[in-house]
Enzyme design. Structure first.
Site, PDB file in Angstrom:
ATOM      1  N   HIS A  14     -14.449  -0.747   1.888  1.00 25.87           N
ATOM      2  CA  HIS A  14     -14.455  -1.599   3.080  1.00 25.87           C
ATOM      3  C   HIS A  14     -14.147  -0.813   4.363  1.00 25.87           C
ATOM      4  O   HIS A  14     -13.421  -1.272   5.235  1.00 25.87           O
ATOM      5  CB  HIS A  14     -13.474  -2.764   2.925  1.00 25.87           C
ATOM      6  CG  HIS A  14     -13.854  -3.741   1.859  1.00 25.87           C
ATOM      7  ND1 HIS A  14     -13.930  -3.381   0.527  1.00 25.87           N
ATOM      8  CD2 HIS A  14     -14.185  -5.050   1.925  1.00 25.87           C
ATOM      9  CE1 HIS A  14     -14.286  -4.434  -0.186  1.00 25.87           C
ATOM     10  NE2 HIS A  14     -14.456  -5.450   0.633  1.00 25.87           N
ATOM     11  N   ARG A  33     -18.249  -1.809   2.034  1.00 27.76           N
ATOM     12  CA  ARG A  33     -18.387  -3.126   1.413  1.00 27.76           C
ATOM     13  C   ARG A  33     -19.853  -3.540   1.222  1.00 27.76           C
ATOM     14  O   ARG A  33     -20.214  -4.090   0.187  1.00 27.76           O
ATOM     15  CB  ARG A  33     -17.697  -4.169   2.295  1.00 27.76           C
ATOM     16  CG  ARG A  33     -17.919  -5.610   1.849  1.00 27.76           C
ATOM     17  CD  ARG A  33     -17.407  -6.581   2.899  1.00 27.76           C
ATOM     18  NE  ARG A  33     -17.457  -7.966   2.438  1.00 27.76           N
ATOM     19  CZ  ARG A  33     -17.108  -8.994   3.193  1.00 27.76           C
ATOM     20  NH1 ARG A  33     -16.693  -8.801   4.437  1.00 27.76           N
ATOM     21  NH2 ARG A  33     -17.174 -10.213   2.706  1.00 27.76           N
ATOM     22  N   GLU A  41       0.805  -1.219   0.000  1.00 26.46           N
ATOM     23  CA  GLU A  41       0.000   0.000   0.000  1.00 26.46           C
ATOM     24  C   GLU A  41       0.841   1.274   0.000  1.00 26.46           C
ATOM     25  O   GLU A  41       0.456   2.283  -0.596  1.00 26.46           O
ATOM     26  CB  GLU A  41      -0.949   0.000   1.205  1.00 26.46           C
ATOM     27  CG  GLU A  41      -2.054  -1.046   1.131  1.00 26.46           C
ATOM     28  CD  GLU A  41      -1.609  -2.425   1.564  1.00 26.46           C
ATOM     29  OE1 GLU A  41      -2.405  -3.375   1.453  1.00 26.46           O
ATOM     30  OE2 GLU A  41      -0.451  -2.557   2.036  1.00 26.46           O
ATOM     31  N   ASP A  46     -15.451  -9.659   8.593  1.00 25.63           N
ATOM     32  CA  ASP A  46     -13.990  -9.543   8.647  1.00 25.63           C
ATOM     33  C   ASP A  46     -13.497  -9.093  10.021  1.00 25.63           C
ATOM     34  O   ASP A  46     -12.323  -9.275  10.352  1.00 25.63           O
ATOM     35  CB  ASP A  46     -13.489  -8.560   7.585  1.00 25.63           C
ATOM     36  CG  ASP A  46     -13.570  -9.132   6.186  1.00 25.63           C
ATOM     37  OD1 ASP A  46     -13.953 -10.312   6.052  1.00 25.63           O
ATOM     38  OD2 ASP A  46     -13.256  -8.420   5.225  1.00 25.63           O
TER      39      ASP A  46
END
Length: 325
Positions: free
Chosen positions: A117, A175, A66, A125
């Site tokens: 998300h 999400r 990232e 998650d």
């Protein structure tokens, strides 16, 4: 007032992230020099749709890196591109924060931080992936604009706005599929907000998926004789001070609702505004200094007191405080 989705459309659900790749492809087709830089999540973030639309040369997959993703986007922006980055919010803002701060914002580069998300709506998650501090991180950066769209149509508008706005912009997407709030042709502006419902008894300021909860709460309150004014503060930074202050001068108290920590996000922005310019009783609906938890979206909204019922209770609490002032 802005046009909301009709009753039939309001029953449909689409994730804000679903707007990402499709909107980038639409911008590319319109001649905007957009590029997308992703961190091995092109399917989940939907940036793959840019390649599927025939613009594969504009999609760069950096792998699980990232920090490198941000620096690649910075370089592409210096070559004249409108560079969007895509990852999960916990990685796209947290892991890459130093690069966003010192490479993108310090040099005021034309890079758009647009992760998906975010928030508890990541669901199963769990806490490791449920980013609840991203608005706080991005809001504190000099030169960064922060947008939190409520639904698919607003996300599409936010992405178009980000592309048309020179310099760093943060667009927060989720999400989970969420109900439609706006008509398809909604437009947003930096520093703007929308008055969605008028009322004289309390101001509810919200954004993101909390807009739907705020509108449901307003219905419940109306049945009890309490008229709530609902504002979508989709632009957290800069904040639409004029719209919020005008409402507070009418209602005299406020509840701020966000799918984010109560520290440093929309609630903090509104509290700073009111403390400086028009002090009124204020309550916050948000996640209170803790990590997320695995579960379905509706379960989590209830568990973390982010649902319409929590907003109703906050309204009753703040109105009681108003009576003491």
């Amino acid at each position: 007032m802005v046009k909301l989705a009709d009753a039939e459309k309001a029953q449909t659900k689409k994730a804000t992230r679903a707007a990402y790749g499709a909107t980038l492809a639409e911008l590319a087709e319109a001649g905007v020099p957009v590029v997308a830089v992703d961190a091995d999540l092109t399917g989940s973030t939907t940036t793959k749709k840019l390649a599927d639309a025939g613009y594969g040369n504009r999609l760069f997959n950096c792998g699980i890196a990232e920090q490198n993703m941000i620096d690649v986007a910075a370089g592409l922006s210096l070559a004249g591109n409108v560079a969007f980055t895509g990852s999960f919010a916990v990685f796209g803002t947290g892991r890459a924060y130093d690069q966003i701060r010192n490479t993108v914002c310090y040099s005021n580069l034309n890079v758009k931080i647009a992760p998906t998300h975010a928030g508890v709506s990541v669901g199963p998650d769990g806490g490791s992936h449920q980013m609840l501090e991203d608005v706080s991180l991005m809001r504190g950066l000099p030169g960064m604009r922060v947008l939190v769209p409520a639904d698919y149509a607003a996300a599409r508008a936010a992405l178009k706005l980000a592309a048309a706005t020179p310099g760093p912009v943060y667009v927060r997407m989720g999400r989970a599929a969420v109900p439609c709030v706006y008509d398809d042709d909604v437009e947003l502006e930096i520093g703007g907000a929308y008055l969605l419902r008028e009322g004289a008894d309390v101001t509810i300021v919200a954004n993101g998926i909390e807009i739907r909860e705020a509108l449901l709460a307003a219905d419940t309150l109306a049945a009890e004789g309490i008229e709530a004014e609902v504002i979508d503060a989709f632009s957290v930074k800069p904040l639409d001070a004029d719209t919020i202050l005008a409402s507070l001068k009418k209602t005299g108290c406020a509840v701020v609702a966000e799918e984010h920590s109560v520290i440093g996000g929309l609630g903090s922005a509104v509290a700073e505004l009111t403390a400086a310019q028009y002090p009124v009783p204020l309550e916050q609906v948000g996640v209170r200094d803790r990590f997320g938890k695995s579960g379905d979206l509706d379960e989590l909204l209830t568990y973390f007191s982010l649902d319409a019922n929590a907003i109703v209770e906050a309204v009753k609490k703040v109105r009681a405080r108003k009576g003491l002032c």
